[in-house]
Structure formats: C-alpha cells, structure tokens
Design an enzyme around this catalytic site. Structure first.
Site, PDB file in Angstrom:
ATOM      1  N   ARG A  50     -42.447  61.588  99.277  1.00 51.73           N
ATOM      2  CA  ARG A  50     -41.838  60.283  98.960  1.00 51.73           C
ATOM      3  C   ARG A  50     -42.742  59.430  98.075  1.00 51.73           C
ATOM      4  O   ARG A  50     -42.747  58.204  98.189  1.00 51.73           O
ATOM      5  CB  ARG A  50     -41.477  59.506 100.228  1.00 51.73           C
ATOM      6  CG  ARG A  50     -40.395  60.137 101.071  1.00 51.73           C
ATOM      7  CD  ARG A  50     -39.025  59.913 100.439  1.00 51.73           C
ATOM      8  NE  ARG A  50     -37.986  60.559 101.226  1.00 51.73           N
ATOM      9  CZ  ARG A  50     -37.252  59.925 102.136  1.00 51.73           C
ATOM     10  NH1 ARG A  50     -37.413  58.644 102.340  1.00 51.73           N
ATOM     11  NH2 ARG A  50     -36.338  60.573 102.807  1.00 51.73           N
ATOM     12  N   ASP A  99     -32.519  64.335  96.565  1.00 53.95           N
ATOM     13  CA  ASP A  99     -32.432  64.158  98.010  1.00 53.95           C
ATOM     14  C   ASP A  99     -31.918  65.450  98.622  1.00 53.95           C
ATOM     15  O   ASP A  99     -31.216  66.219  97.954  1.00 53.95           O
ATOM     16  CB  ASP A  99     -31.502  62.997  98.380  1.00 53.95           C
ATOM     17  CG  ASP A  99     -31.715  62.573  99.833  1.00 53.95           C
ATOM     18  OD1 ASP A  99     -32.618  61.767 100.094  1.00 53.95           O
ATOM     19  OD2 ASP A  99     -31.009  63.094 100.718  1.00 53.95           O
TER      20      ASP A  99
HETATM   21  O1  CP3 Z   1     -40.949  61.408  96.110  1.00 57.26           O
HETATM   22  C1  CP3 Z   1     -40.279  62.226  96.789  1.00 57.26           C
HETATM   23  O2  CP3 Z   1     -40.673  62.684  97.873  1.00 57.26           O
HETATM   24  C2  CP3 Z   1     -38.999  62.775  96.159  1.00 57.26           C
HETATM   25  C3  CP3 Z   1     -37.789  62.327  96.599  1.00 57.26           C
HETATM   26  C4  CP3 Z   1     -37.147  62.562  97.958  1.00 57.26           C
HETATM   27  C5  CP3 Z   1     -36.159  61.672  98.438  1.00 57.26           C
HETATM   28  N1  CP3 Z   1     -35.612  62.207  99.558  1.00 57.26           N
HETATM   29  C6  CP3 Z   1     -35.772  60.421  97.779  1.00 57.26           C
HETATM   30  C7  CP3 Z   1     -35.134  59.379  98.593  1.00 57.26           C
HETATM   31  C8  CP3 Z   1     -37.242  63.623  98.853  1.00 57.26           C
HETATM   32  C9  CP3 Z   1     -38.172  64.818  98.827  1.00 57.26           C
HETATM   33  C10 CP3 Z   1     -36.253  63.394  99.858  1.00 57.26           C
HETATM   34  C11 CP3 Z   1     -35.975  64.333 100.944  1.00 57.26           C
HETATM   35  C12 CP3 Z   1     -35.286  63.837 102.146  1.00 57.26           C
HETATM   36  N2  CP3 Z   1     -34.171  63.056 102.225  1.00 57.26           N
HETATM   37  C13 CP3 Z   1     -35.648  64.219 103.457  1.00 57.26           C
HETATM   38  C14 CP3 Z   1     -36.776  65.132 103.790  1.00 57.26           C
HETATM   39  C15 CP3 Z   1     -38.062  64.416 103.724  1.00 57.26           C
HETATM   40  C16 CP3 Z   1     -38.358  63.532 104.893  1.00 57.26           C
HETATM   41  O3  CP3 Z   1     -38.511  62.335 104.679  1.00 57.26           O
HETATM   42  O4  CP3 Z   1     -38.471  64.070 106.008  1.00 57.26           O
HETATM   43  C17 CP3 Z   1     -34.750  63.599 104.333  1.00 57.26           C
HETATM   44  C18 CP3 Z   1     -34.767  63.691 105.851  1.00 57.26           C
HETATM   45  C19 CP3 Z   1     -33.806  62.878 103.547  1.00 57.26           C
HETATM   46  C20 CP3 Z   1     -32.640  62.088 104.014  1.00 57.26           C
HETATM   47  C21 CP3 Z   1     -32.798  60.671 103.582  1.00 57.26           C
HETATM   48  N3  CP3 Z   1     -32.498  60.219 102.318  1.00 57.26           N
HETATM   49  C22 CP3 Z   1     -33.365  59.590 104.310  1.00 57.26           C
HETATM   50  C23 CP3 Z   1     -33.837  59.650 105.738  1.00 57.26           C
HETATM   51  C24 CP3 Z   1     -33.379  58.478 103.447  1.00 57.26           C
HETATM   52  C25 CP3 Z   1     -33.956  57.105 103.702  1.00 57.26           C
HETATM   53  C26 CP3 Z   1     -32.919  56.085 104.013  1.00 57.26           C
HETATM   54  C27 CP3 Z   1     -33.510  54.697 103.872  1.00 57.26           C
HETATM   55  O5  CP3 Z   1     -32.997  53.926 103.039  1.00 57.26           O
HETATM   56  O6  CP3 Z   1     -34.494  54.389 104.562  1.00 57.26           O
HETATM   57  C28 CP3 Z   1     -32.831  58.904 102.212  1.00 57.26           C
HETATM   58  C29 CP3 Z   1     -32.695  58.088 100.993  1.00 57.26           C
HETATM   59  C30 CP3 Z   1     -33.780  58.318  99.995  1.00 57.26           C
HETATM   60  N4  CP3 Z   1     -34.147  59.544  99.522  1.00 57.26           N
HETATM   61  C31 CP3 Z   1     -34.535  57.323  99.343  1.00 57.26           C
HETATM   62  C32 CP3 Z   1     -35.388  57.979  98.451  1.00 57.26           C
HETATM   63  C33 CP3 Z   1     -36.368  57.368  97.486  1.00 57.26           C
HETATM   64  C34 CP3 Z   1     -34.410  55.835  99.552  1.00 57.26           C
HETATM   65  C35 CP3 Z   1     -33.181  55.365  98.849  1.00 57.26           C
HETATM   66  C36 CP3 Z   1     -33.414  54.212  97.923  1.00 57.26           C
HETATM   67  O7  CP3 Z   1     -34.506  54.064  97.336  1.00 57.26           O
HETATM   68  O8  CP3 Z   1     -32.430  53.475  97.735  1.00 57.26           O
END
Ligand code: CP3
Length: 367
Positions: A50, A99
């Site tokens: 992230r 994602d």
């Molecule tokens: O920099 C990186 O790591 C690359 C991008 C990345 C994202 N999601 C961007 C993202 C990666 C590798 C993921 C994988 C992901 N997504 C996982 C596995 C990694 C982990 O954290 O265990 C999981 C479980 C998800 C599912 C998911 N997507 C979650 C739990 C969330 C967060 C929700 C929130 O708003 O708190 C997302 C959304 C997400 N994916 C964001 C980002 C940058 C935030 C959305 C935003 O910025 O509006």
C-alpha cells in the site's frame, strides 16, 4: 559509524531527501528480484505494501473525483499513482496500482469499493447457481491492465514492477460474505458445509487470479505477490485441506514465466511453511512473528519479506530506527530478505517517515 542525516537527525519530522535504490542494469538484476531468488545483493531491497495510496498528498490530489474502480481502469492514472511512491521514497520496487477485486469486476461481478469500508458485493456467492454466474477471466477482459503495465515498465527502467492478485480464500471471503468480515463465518460455513461447492468456487477464483497475474507478467512485471490477507483466520489443518491447493494453482499460472512469487498473509505465522510450499520463492511475514522465527519455521528454503509493524511508523524515531535495524540484521540469516511492513501503509502515515525508513534500510544494509 554512520554520518548520514538519516540516523543523526533528531526525529522523523526533519525533511529527508529520497535515497534512490542503488541502480541495477535491469529489473531482472535488481536487488528485489535477486533477493527473492536468494542471490547476493548490494543492499536489502525495500518496498511497502500500500505504498501508493492515501498517505501521499499527490495521490489524494489525482484521485479527487474518481472512484477507485474507475481509477484502476484508467492506465494514465494507474501509471501515475504507481510511480508516485517510487519518485518520493526511492523504494526498490513499484507495486502495480490496482485492487484484488479488479479481476472480479472485469468478469462482471457487481461490486463497489466503498471508501473506508472496502469491497462490497451486490449479490454474494453462496449457492451452485451463484457460482455458475462467475465466469473465467480471459486477457481480453482487462486490456487496461496490459496497457498500464506496459507503460509503467517503459517508465520504470531498471526498477522492477511487482504485479499482484488476491488469493482464492481472501477473494472467496469477500464474495461469500458480501463485504469485509472479521470472522469469515459464512465463508467457513460454506467451506466445511459444502466442500464440493467450496472447492469449485476456489478453483474458479484460482483461474481468475492466475490469469490476472499472467497478464501482468506477460506485459512486463518482474515479480508477483499473491495476497491472502485474511487466511490467518484458518488453522493449519483447514488451510491444508481447503485452501493450499487453490493458492498453489494461482501461483502455478506463472510458474513458467521465470518471475519470483511472493506469498503473503496477515496472522499467518502458523501457516508460513504451507504458504511457501504452495509454490512461492518468497514468504511474506507479518509483524507477529520475528524474521528470525520465520526463517526457522521455513527451514531456510525460502526468501522472506517483512516485517515492520505499521503502527511503529507513528512512534518516535529512536524506537522505530531500532526496529528497522533489528529487522535488517535478522534478515541477514535468511536466504534472501526483502524489507517491508507487516501489512499495508496506514492512510494517516507521515510520508516523510517512510522516506527515512527507506534511506535507513539502504544505509544499514549496504554491503
Ligand atoms: O500500493 C499498493 O500496495 C498497491 C495497491 C493495492 C490496493 N489494494 C489499492 C487500494 C493493493 C496491493 C491492494 C490489495 C488489496 N485490496 C488487498 C490485499 C492487501 C491487504 O491490504 O491485505 C485487500 C484485502 C484489498 C481490499 C480492499 N480494497 C480494502 C480492504 C480497501 C480499503 C478500503 C478503505 O477505504 O479503507 C480497498 C480499497 C483500496 N485499494 C484503496 C487503495 C489505495 C483505498 C481506496 C481509495 O484510496 O479510495
């Protein structure tokens, strides 16, 4: 004794310039790929799960007004966001901005990524008829991924790009629960209550994740990470019986492409060897198990990635520095070590602190 500002300045609020990772000739010769293969390195490579995201003001600026899934389907935006932490922190790798639910969206699952919540699925998968509506993933469903990866690889030069996908268990949890869950009750109930439906669901998800990894590697990614974020909820016996073979199938989809595979989960200290045996070269370790214990549990057969507690990014510099130095030192006993956090960068992190951690890892690990 060190004389660089990274260790002599009094606190993390002091500005520090990024220390770009020492250059390599090509991504295949980079410290990240070499460490993943257990080869000698000039320094310990570091990147952060992230690393692209809400901790960066430049990320918040470019994401303004664009929904997460829409951003993931826009190659210009994906490339810019992926590059931001490389420019700012001097990390040793870029992680593709996407994602784990993007390939599910691509095959037609009705879902949304809700800010502050996570992926929410309109019609959860709980029956055979539900599963029949989940198609396989073919590369033509994700042309925007191929385009974004190609563009990034051209811009990154010798810096490797890490592609990724979600592992079958973690994806199944979102699909079966219908959204994020702490307990995974419906998921586990399906797993043990209808093992045949569970197995077919996970086999389909392994195809989707494997194809998603393959698209990224064929477009130029130099390594992949399979995220099984929530599989630490399972016992060893259940992991071995219901999950490992499906994660192995996802990892096997890129086995012939000569890229190292990283396999990561949270709270998976009891599963590390099984996750390695699923077909990874690198096992990701969260902060609950020390790198030393992880290396022992893995029997020296795998490189390790990890494992700074993300909460320490909010601590004073002295204990944070001590933890970073300890992790780098413990990593020297591993066949290969990639420095990372034990889980993702928290959105409230001061990005200056991450830049200082990168500089410190590079400095204390230089051979
Ligand atoms: O920099 C990186 O790591 C690359 C991008 C990345 C994202 N999601 C961007 C993202 C990666 C590798 C993921 C994988 C992901 N997504 C996982 C596995 C990694 C982990 O954290 O265990 C999981 C479980 C998800 C599912 C998911 N997507 C979650 C739990 C969330 C967060 C929700 C929130 O708003 O708190 C997302 C959304 C997400 N994916 C964001 C980002 C940058 C935030 C959305 C935003 O910025 O509006």
């Amino acid at each position: 004794m060190s004389t660089t500002p990274a260790t002599t300045t009094p606190g993390p609020s002091v500005a520090s310039a990024p220390s770009p990772a020492p250059a390599s000739a090509s991504p295949a010769e980079s410290a990240l790929v070499r460490a993943a293969r257990g080869q000698s390195v000039s320094h310990t490579p570091v990147w952060f799960m992230r690393q692209a995201g809400r901790s960066l003001p430049e990320y918040r600026a470019v994401r303004e007004g664009t929904a997460m899934l829409e951003a993931c389907r826009t190659p210009d935006l994906v490339a810019e966001i992926t590059l931001q932490p490389v420019r700012r922190h001097g990390v040793d790798a870029a992680i593709f901005f996407s994602d784990i639910v993007v390939p599910l969206d691509a095959v037609g699952v009705d879902l949304d990524i809700v800010p502050g919540v996570g992926p929410v699925v309109a019609q959860p998968i709980r029956t055979r008829a539900d599963l029949d509506r989940l198609p396989a993933l073919t590369p033509d469903a994700v042309p925007y991924i191929t385009e974004a990866v190609r563009r990034l690889v051209a811009e990154l030069g010798p810096t490797p790009l890490i592609g990724f996908a979600g592992a079958p268990f973690t994806l199944a949890s979102y699909l079966v629960e219908g959204g994020p869950s702490r307990t995974h009750e419906k998921t586990k109930a399906l797993m043990v209550g209808d093992p045949s439906l569970w197995s077919d669901l996970c086999a389909r998800l392994a195809q989707i994740s494997g194809a998603f990894l393959r698209v990224q590697v064929e477009a130029g990614a130099s390594a992949v990470q399979l995220f099984d974020s929530w599989v630490g909820a399972l016992s060893r016996a259940d992991y071995a019986a219901y999950v490992q073979q499906h994660s192995a199938a996802a990892l096997a989809a890129v086995a012939d492409l000569d890229v190292p595979r990283i396999h990561f989960g949270v709270g998976t200290g009891e599963l590390l060897d099984l996750m390695g045996a699923a077909g990874a070269e690198v096992v990701g370790v969260d902060y609950r198990v020390s790198v030393t214990d992880a290396v022992r549990r893995l029997g020296g057969s795998y490189a390790v990635q990890g494992n700074l507690d993300p909460a320490l990014l909010f601590a004073p510099w002295a204990p944070l520095e001590g933890a970073v130095r300890r992790i780098v030192a413990e990593g020297r006993a591993a066949p290969g070590h990639i420095f990372n956090l034990g889980h993702g960068v928290p959105p409230a992190t001061d990005p200056e602190v991450l830049t200082r951690v990168v500089a410190l890892v590079h400095e204390v690990s230089a051979r």
